[in-house]
Design an enzyme around this catalytic site. Structure first.
Site, PDB file in Angstrom:
ATOM      1  CB  ALA A  34      -0.921  -0.003   1.209  1.00 12.65           C
ATOM      2  CD  GLU A  35       4.332   4.562   2.422  1.00 14.28           C
ATOM      3  OE1 GLU A  35       3.133   4.631   2.740  1.00 14.28           O
ATOM      4  OE2 GLU A  35       5.065   5.564   2.307  1.00 14.28           O
ATOM      5  CD  GLU A 119      27.424 -17.528 -17.585  1.00 15.14           C
ATOM      6  OE1 GLU A 119      26.472 -17.402 -18.377  1.00 15.14           O
ATOM      7  OE2 GLU A 119      28.518 -16.974 -17.742  1.00 15.14           O
ATOM      8  CE  LYS A 121      21.337 -23.193 -24.312  1.00 13.10           C
ATOM      9  NZ  LYS A 121      19.924 -22.996 -24.612  1.00 13.10           N
ATOM     10  NE  ARG A 142      19.814 -15.562 -31.763  1.00 14.75           N
ATOM     11  CZ  ARG A 142      20.457 -16.690 -31.921  1.00 14.75           C
ATOM     12  NH1 ARG A 142      21.246 -17.125 -30.990  1.00 14.75           N
ATOM     13  NH2 ARG A 142      20.314 -17.401 -32.993  1.00 14.75           N
ATOM     14  CD  GLU A 178      17.420 -16.956 -22.713  1.00 12.78           C
ATOM     15  OE1 GLU A 178      18.395 -16.371 -23.242  1.00 12.78           O
ATOM     16  OE2 GLU A 178      16.860 -17.937 -23.226  1.00 12.78           O
ATOM     17  CE  LYS A 295      28.374 -17.733 -21.459  1.00 11.86           C
ATOM     18  NZ  LYS A 295      27.536 -16.652 -20.952  1.00 11.86           N
ATOM     19  CB  CYS A 418     -19.787 -38.155  -7.896  1.00 12.99           C
ATOM     20  SG  CYS A 418     -18.244 -38.428  -6.984  1.00 12.99           S
ATOM     21  CB  CYS A 442     -18.474 -37.356  -1.942  1.00 13.11           C
ATOM     22  SG  CYS A 442     -17.329 -37.951  -3.174  1.00 13.11           S
TER      23      CYS A 442
HETATM   24  S1  IVH Z   1      25.939 -17.105 -23.952  1.00 11.96           S
HETATM   25  C1  IVH Z   1      28.237 -15.957 -27.719  1.00 11.96           C
HETATM   26  N1  IVH Z   1      24.906 -17.844 -21.664  1.00 11.96           N
HETATM   27  O1  IVH Z   1      21.086 -19.877 -25.172  1.00 11.96           O
HETATM   28  C2  IVH Z   1      27.539 -16.549 -26.547  1.00 11.96           C
HETATM   29  N2  IVH Z   1      23.543 -17.991 -23.587  1.00 11.96           N
HETATM   30  O2  IVH Z   1      22.696 -20.362 -28.158  1.00 11.96           O
HETATM   31  C3  IVH Z   1      26.135 -16.091 -26.437  1.00 11.96           C
HETATM   32  N3  IVH Z   1      21.259 -18.782 -23.131  1.00 11.96           N
HETATM   33  O3  IVH Z   1      19.562 -18.074 -27.263  1.00 11.96           O
HETATM   34  C4  IVH Z   1      25.267 -16.832 -25.523  1.00 11.96           C
HETATM   35  N4  IVH Z   1      21.508 -19.029 -20.960  1.00 11.96           N
HETATM   36  O4  IVH Z   1      19.771 -16.718 -25.145  1.00 11.96           O
HETATM   37  C5  IVH Z   1      24.709 -17.705 -22.985  1.00 11.96           C
HETATM   38  N5  IVH Z   1      24.138 -18.434 -19.550  1.00 11.96           N
HETATM   39  C6  IVH Z   1      23.922 -18.287 -20.859  1.00 11.96           C
HETATM   40  C7  IVH Z   1      22.684 -18.595 -21.464  1.00 11.96           C
HETATM   41  C8  IVH Z   1      22.533 -18.433 -22.840  1.00 11.96           C
HETATM   42  C9  IVH Z   1      20.664 -19.140 -21.980  1.00 11.96           C
HETATM   43  C10 IVH Z   1      20.585 -18.815 -24.453  1.00 11.96           C
HETATM   44  C11 IVH Z   1      20.820 -17.617 -25.306  1.00 11.96           C
HETATM   45  C12 IVH Z   1      20.840 -18.146 -26.705  1.00 11.96           C
HETATM   46  C13 IVH Z   1      21.200 -19.565 -26.535  1.00 11.96           C
HETATM   47  C14 IVH Z   1      22.643 -19.773 -26.950  1.00 11.96           C
END
Ligand code: IVH
Length: 684
Positions: A34-35, A119, A121, A142, A178, A295, A418, A442
């Protein structure tokens, strides 16, 4: 004057963005909703009064602008590439990636392990957020990697995306990541849609992609989306750190959402461990992932490795088993829930999906089954993600066999009865679900009916809680609430013989049951657990009809004479009372000694506040809210939880909030505590 407004606007924006971050990113709000609403409205008003002070990064701009005819193409300053997917979901996938990287870098066996950033995905839609001098200037999809679409309006409605970066005024900083929909938001959205008989989203990924590509930003704003960053696009005037891990940490510091589920590891073993660790918690994550991403951590090494055919050599996605699979519907069953709700369930050829073998999947309700047109024999997509129950998300029509079943018809399939107790089934207008009407009888609804009946606001049988109900039902001592008052079924000896019971507790229970016999008509009606009849409606019914026999004799039309009873509630009551099983239990309850004082109708409607609706807000000094409510009701008033044009009085105690504002807006009479007490006294 303008100077004051300017300072106040700046202060409000900063404060609101801070609260947005606390709420949407940290999941730890510091002020009540509410605030927050009050601050937001104040800012909206000031901006409307001072259009010259409008800025594109104001939080008020998150609510969506005008619908577009089409999206404007955006050429990416740095192409948005995709990554190679490792299809071998075993450890070998990670080991092969590390071997390739080492080979490309010309590293010998004796040389140190490569450092990787690991990371999640995320399973959503890739987005490029372009910040210029720290302010969100443009958001683009994209597209084909070279050219995407300008979706800035829609992206602005995503609350966790900062409209300006904290402590970064670089000329250009493009954040890539994402957009996704969390499982909870997906479920909540679908439940809401389903309850209104509207189309549902197939999965969170489609939810995210569909919302971002929605031309009307007001519609996009209704879909709850979130965002995680995983990299950068073009940067100008920004001193990049040396590793990818540090880039993510720097983004997080700027208030950009970055998932905590990330790690810097060494060598193939580190990758394998990360893959396993995330696999173990995949189900409990609040969003869908379809794998992890590795990566090479040092940006200089990434440059050295470069790209092959538009895919970086320095990154790979390592998958997990799919959360959606194809299988065949062998049959459609109908389950009866604890509330009597009838749910169609697809019986499937067993399929391994989301980590378990699934052979049943919910179809939710009749409309949804028909909308998806699921028939026996169909090949369907089954989804099981997280600990959510498996569901059929769609039919592969190409694979429908010539002898597939007919369109689903729940009533026909059950011959109107039923499947558990044989009572009639009913579906109220405006409601998505069919129900069994044998609520008191029931077996599927037995436990819930008993618990509700014994509840504090119903017949108030002290000590008759979850566990005891379970015991009584399992021991076949009690099947309906009437059995509680049948001393041939419940006696001291039988009860005392129950597990962990003993003579003293048994006697206490019998005393509590005896005590509950003396009740009120309103409590009795509420205790029956009629669909759509809550405490307030039960009170209205009791007051209107004065006696149970009058209520039992009422038809839909006379029920609608009762305050706040519309066609849906009236029909629920008619359906409930039309079921002979229920009437039998009511008769048994009365025979068992449950009783209440009955009034003549006329006497009741002559109470001083009959027909008046009150709303209580804030804190009263002289009594609790429950006491005030009781007093008012005893004088014939109805006490409602929200203010509307139909409200006669709002009683405002200390620290009254939005209800008081609303009363003032609508011109409803407001009483302070003194005035309220005076009114009670005069009328007592
Ligand atoms: S890196 C050049 N990191 O997966 C590297 N992509 O083909 C660019 N995605 O549609 C992507 N999690 O949107 C990267 N931790 C993550 C990701 C990620 C999801 C998706 C991205 C893309 C596809 C990569």
């Amino acid at each position: 004057m303008t100077f004051d407004a300017k300072a106040r606007i700046a202060r409000l924006r900063a404060e609101i963005e801070q609260h947005n971050h606390a709420y949407y990113v940290l999941d730890a709000p510091v002020i009540p909703d509410a605030e927050y609403d009050r601050l937001f409205r104040e800012l909206q008003t000031l901006e409307a009064q001072h259009p010259e002070l409008a800025t594109p990064d104001s939080p008020t701009r998150r609510v969506g602008g005008k619908p577009l005819d089409a999206f404007v193409p955006v050429r990416h300053a740095v192409p948005m590439l995709s990554i190679r997917t490792e299809t071998d979901i075993s450890d070998a996938g990670a080991i092969a990636f590390d071997a390739r990287v080492r080979k490309e870098l010309g590293l010998g066996e004796s040389e140190a392990p490569v450092e990787y950033s690991c990371e999640l995905k995320f399973d959503g839609l890739a987005i490029n957020l372009r910040y210029e001098r720290g302010v969100l200037a443009q958001a683009a999809t994209r597209g084909d990697g070279e050219t995407g679409e300008d979706v800035t309006q829609n992206v602005r409605t995503i609350h966790c995306i900062p409209l300006h970066l904290k402590g970064c005024a670089a000329e250009v900083l493009e954040v890539r990541g994402e957009v996704y929909m969390s499982r909870k938001d997906f479920q909540r959205y679908n439940e809401k849609q389903r309850a209104q008989g509207l189309p549902t989203l197939v999965n969170p990924r489609n939810g995210a992609a569909g919302s971002i590509r929605q031309l009307d930003p007001a519609l996009a704003a209704r879909r709850p989306l979130s965002f995680f960053a995983y990299g950068l696009g073009e940067t100008r005037g920004w001193a990049s750190p040396a590793t990818h891990g540090e880039v993510l940490a720097a983004l997080a510091k700027m208030a950009v959402p970055v998932s905590d589920e990330r790690a810097v590891v060494h060598g193939a073993q580190g990758l394998v461990e990360f893959h396993r660790r995330i696999a173990a918690k995949r189900d409990s994550l609040p969003f869908d992932i379809d794998g992890v991403v590795y990566k090479v951590n040092r940006l200089a090494l990434q440059t050295e490795l470069g790209f092959v055919s538009r895919e970086p050599r320095w990154a790979v996605a390592h998958k997990y088993p799919a959360e959606e699979q194809l299988t065949v519907v062998r049959d459609i069953d109908i389950q009866v829930g604890r509330t009597g709700k009838l749910t169609p369930v697809a019986k499937l050829a067993p399929v391994f999906v989301g980590g378990t073998t699934v052979s049943n999947a919910t179809l939710h309700n009749e409309d949804e089954t028909r909308r998806k047109d699921v028939r026996i024999g169909d090949t369907v997509i089954v989804r099981r993600a997280g600990d959510v129950i498996p569901e059929v998300v769609g039919v592969v029509l190409d694979r429908r066999p010539a002898d597939a079943g007919k369109p689903f018809d729940l009533f026909k399939r059950l011959h109107g009865k039923c499947p558990v107790c044989g009572s009639r089934i009913a579906r109220e207008e405006d409601e998505a679900d069919w129900h069994c009407t044998g609520g008191l009888f029931c077996p599927a609804q037995r436990r819930r009916a008993l618990l509700h009946f014994a509840g504090r606001r119903a017949l108030d049988i002290e000590g008759l809680g979850d566990k005891l109900v379970e015991q009584l039902v399992d021991a076949h001592l009690v099947e309906t609430p009437a059995d509680l008052y049948d001393n041939r079924k419940l006696d001291l000896q039988t009860l005392a013989a129950l597990d962990r019971m003993g003579e003293k507790s048994a006697q206490n229970l019998l005393d509590a049951i005896e005590h509950s016999k003396r009740t009120t008509l309103a409590r009795f009606i509420y205790a029956l657990g009629i669909l759509n009849v809550g405490e307030a409606t039960a009170k209205d019914l009791a007051q209107h009809f004065g006696s149970l026999d009058n209520l039992l004799a009422a038809d839909a039309e006379s029920l609608q004479q009762v305050r706040d009873v519309g066609p849906v509630v009236a029909q629920s009551i008619v359906d409930f009372l039309a079921e002979a099983h229920n009437r039998e239990v009511i008769a048994q309850l009365r025979a068992g000694g449950v009783h209440w004082p009955e009034h003549e109708q006329r006497q009741m409607t002559e109470l001083p506040f009959s027909g008046k609706t009150f709303v209580l807000t804030g804190t009263l000094v002289s009594m609790t809210r429950d006491e005030a409510k009781e007093k008012l009701e005893a004088l014939g008033a109805k006490v409602s939880g929200s203010v509307s044009k139909k409200t006669d009085y709002v009683v405002a105690g200390a620290e009254a909030g939005s209800k008081l504002d609303k009363a003032q807006d609508l011109g409803v009479a407001v009483l302070d505590e003194q005035q309220f007490l005076a009114l009670l006294n005069v009328n007592e």
